[in-house]
Enzyme design. Structure first.
Site, mmCIF file in Angstrom:
data_model
loop_
_atom_site.group_PDB
_atom_site.id
_atom_site.type_symbol
_atom_site.label_atom_id
_atom_site.label_comp_id
_atom_site.label_asym_id
_atom_site.label_seq_id
_atom_site.Cartn_x
_atom_site.Cartn_y
_atom_site.Cartn_z
ATOM 1 C CB SER A 186 -26.987 25.274 5.653
ATOM 2 O OG SER A 186 -25.922 24.626 5.847
ATOM 3 C CG ASP A 238 -24.152 29.605 11.127
ATOM 4 O OD1 ASP A 238 -23.507 28.568 11.638
ATOM 5 O OD2 ASP A 238 -24.073 29.875 9.891
ATOM 6 C CG HIS A 253 -26.837 27.130 10.180
ATOM 7 N ND1 HIS A 253 -25.650 27.904 9.431
ATOM 8 C CD2 HIS A 253 -27.159 25.993 9.550
ATOM 9 C CE1 HIS A 253 -25.343 26.906 8.452
ATOM 10 N NE2 HIS A 253 -26.191 25.922 8.480
#
Length: 500
Positions: free
Chosen positions: A204, A471, A496
């Site tokens: 991320s 994601d 994710h």
């Protein structure tokens, strides 16, 4: 094996091993074939996700932190000025965990590589406990594992309890300089580490940091695994970023194609209209509060409160989509407790009936949102604005500051190609809210592209960009190879940074 490889040889040798590490992990978790060069294509209508049985699997092993040594370092508060900040020594205490049980010499006497997790917007122990890719590959590579906490998060807070009065030093640039300092210290303080290649890992925002650090400090970071890193999620990108990508990604997770109940998307889309209609009168708002099981402190006094409630419910779908892993995981709750395997499918199971309407539809919506907000099953009611854990709330709060200053990522909804409502992103309103909340505003609308290069990063090397198609952030990620040494790995069944 790259144990004992010299840093200067890494450009030639590291990429195949990075791809191999990712590929093995992907096969184990997702049980599908992958290609290291593939552009995203919408899933075929005939595609049916495989059914996995992960009921007994957890997303991390207990006791990992006990295998590491806690290290506190004096990190420079401001790397970019020679003027000493007022009311401070000019340093802050940064928390780092060092795990050396697998670090050992190769036959030629050189020590193995250093795997560095570049902490992002949460307590670093969250990443220590959930980055299995590093732990599982450390024995084979003889790697030293290092988990560094991002300034202002977890326990690495300048000014301690008074940190909110001194937010100006919270930037990605300062954080990368912290990690650069750390690498220099590791190499100089540990015998034999001078020739150990350093591989950065991050997911991320952490994945963005890993990619950006490889681009900015290539002499210190020899390679990077940038998982679910939406580095192209900004204004000024060329080609322009699709600001509907996130909401469309969440909707895909709730669709039949992704394994969810067939009626889920239609029922969720209709629920917002029902909520808006009931929220237009005081009697309707009272019915809303009962149907959604709201706590007394979340009384709906006006239409503005209804909008806040709507956004709170929609946020649950966003987080469930990010955490749509094929096994129980505590990652999205900041370690407070597990969400179920494929939590979007579980949420959609409450929205599956064909004739849901009125209060019954909203009660079903509350049950769906409760998969996140009531993951423990102990809540009697919902308090609007309260996340799944206090740690999640604090991290989101400080991330809001970073978003306001240098990370504005436009995100719109249209209610047609997604399951939400028409809501185009309003940059002017967003900046006004940042001024009201923090007294700050972005340097410029497209500053991230100016600072980090946008799509023009072809001069870089040794970066693996991995993205999962479950994601919702993948729309802003790197989905095609940039060069032979900057490759994209696509994980069709991945949420994710599942690969980490």
């Amino acid at each position: 094996m790259i144990v004992g490889v010299r840093a200067e040889d890494l450009r030639i040798t590291i990429l195949p091993y990075l791809v191999l590490m990712l590929s093995v992990r992907v096969v184990l978790l997702v049980c599908i074939c992958l290609r290291t060069c593939c552009a995203y294509k919408p899933p075929l209508s005939s595609y049916k996700p495989p059914i996995y049985s992960y009921s007994k699997r957890v997303s991390y092993q207990k006791g990992l932190i006990d295998r590491c040594k806690l290290h506190w370092r004096n990190a420079t508060l401001d790397h970019f000025t020679w003027v000493k900040p007022t009311n401070t020594t000019g340093y802050f205490r940064q928390r780092v965990f060092i795990c050396d049980e697998n670090w050992g010499p190769a036959p030629n006497g050189a020590l193995g590589p250093i795997f560095l997790y570049l902490g992002n917007e949460a307590d670093v122990t969250l990443y220590l406990n959930h980055t299995g890719l590093m732990w599982e590959n450390a024995p084979e590579f003889g790697a030293l594992l290092v988990f560094a906490e991002h300034r202002y998060y977890g326990k690495s807070k300048p000014w301690g309890a008074d940190v909110r009065s001194h937010m100006g030093y919270l930037t990605a640039e300062q954080a990368l300089a912290d990690y650069a300092e750390l690498i220099v210290e590791l190499r100089s303080s540990r015998k034999g580490a001078q020739h150990s290649p350093v591989i950065g890992f991050g997911g991320s925002y952490g994945g963005m940091l890993a990619a950006w650090m490889r681009l900015k400090y290539p002499h210190l970071l020899d390679g990077a695994v940038a998982a679910s890193a939406p580095i192209w999620n900004f204004y000024g990108e060329e080609p322009p970023f699709n600001d509907l990508a996130f909401s469309q990604g969440v909707t895909y997770d709730a669709s039949r194609q992704a394994g969810a109940a067939p009626r889920c998307v239609k029922n969720v889309r209709r629920a917002w209209k029902v909520l808006h209609k009931m929220g237009s009168s005081s009697e309707g708002r009272a019915d809303l509060a009962r149907a959604l099981q709201l706590c007394p402190d979340s009384r709906l006094k006006n239409k503005g409160d209804v909008i806040v409630l709507r956004d709170y419910l929609a946020s649950a779908w966003d987080y469930l989509a990010m955490g749509n892993f094929p096994y129980p995981s505590s990652y999205m709750t900041n370690g407070a407790g597990n969400l179920p395997a494929y939590p979007v499918r579980v949420a959609c199971s409450y929205m599956a009936e064909p004739h849901l309407d009125g209060p019954k539809l909203l009660t079903a919506m509350a049950q769906a949102a409760g998969v996140l907000y009531n993951f423990s099953g102990t809540l009697d009611c919902f308090s609007i604005g309260t996340g799944p854990s206090p740690e999640s709330d604090e991290s989101a709060n400080f991330w809001d500051y970073q978003w306001c200053t240098e990370m504005i990522m436009p995100a719109s909804r249209d209610g047609v190609t997604d399951m939400f409502w028409q809501d185009p992103f309003n940059y002017t309103a967003a900046v006004e809210n940042c001024r009201a909340s923090w007294g700050v505003e972005p340097r410029s609308k497209s500053w991230p592209v100016t600072q980090w290069g946008g799509h023009n990063i072809g001069a870089g090397s040794n970066i693996v960009f991995s993205n999962g198609l479950l994601d919702p952030w993948h729309g802003g990620g790197v989905l095609e190879d940039i060069s032979r040494s900057m490759v994209a790995v696509i994980i069709p069944e991945g949420a994710h940074h599942l690969d980490l």
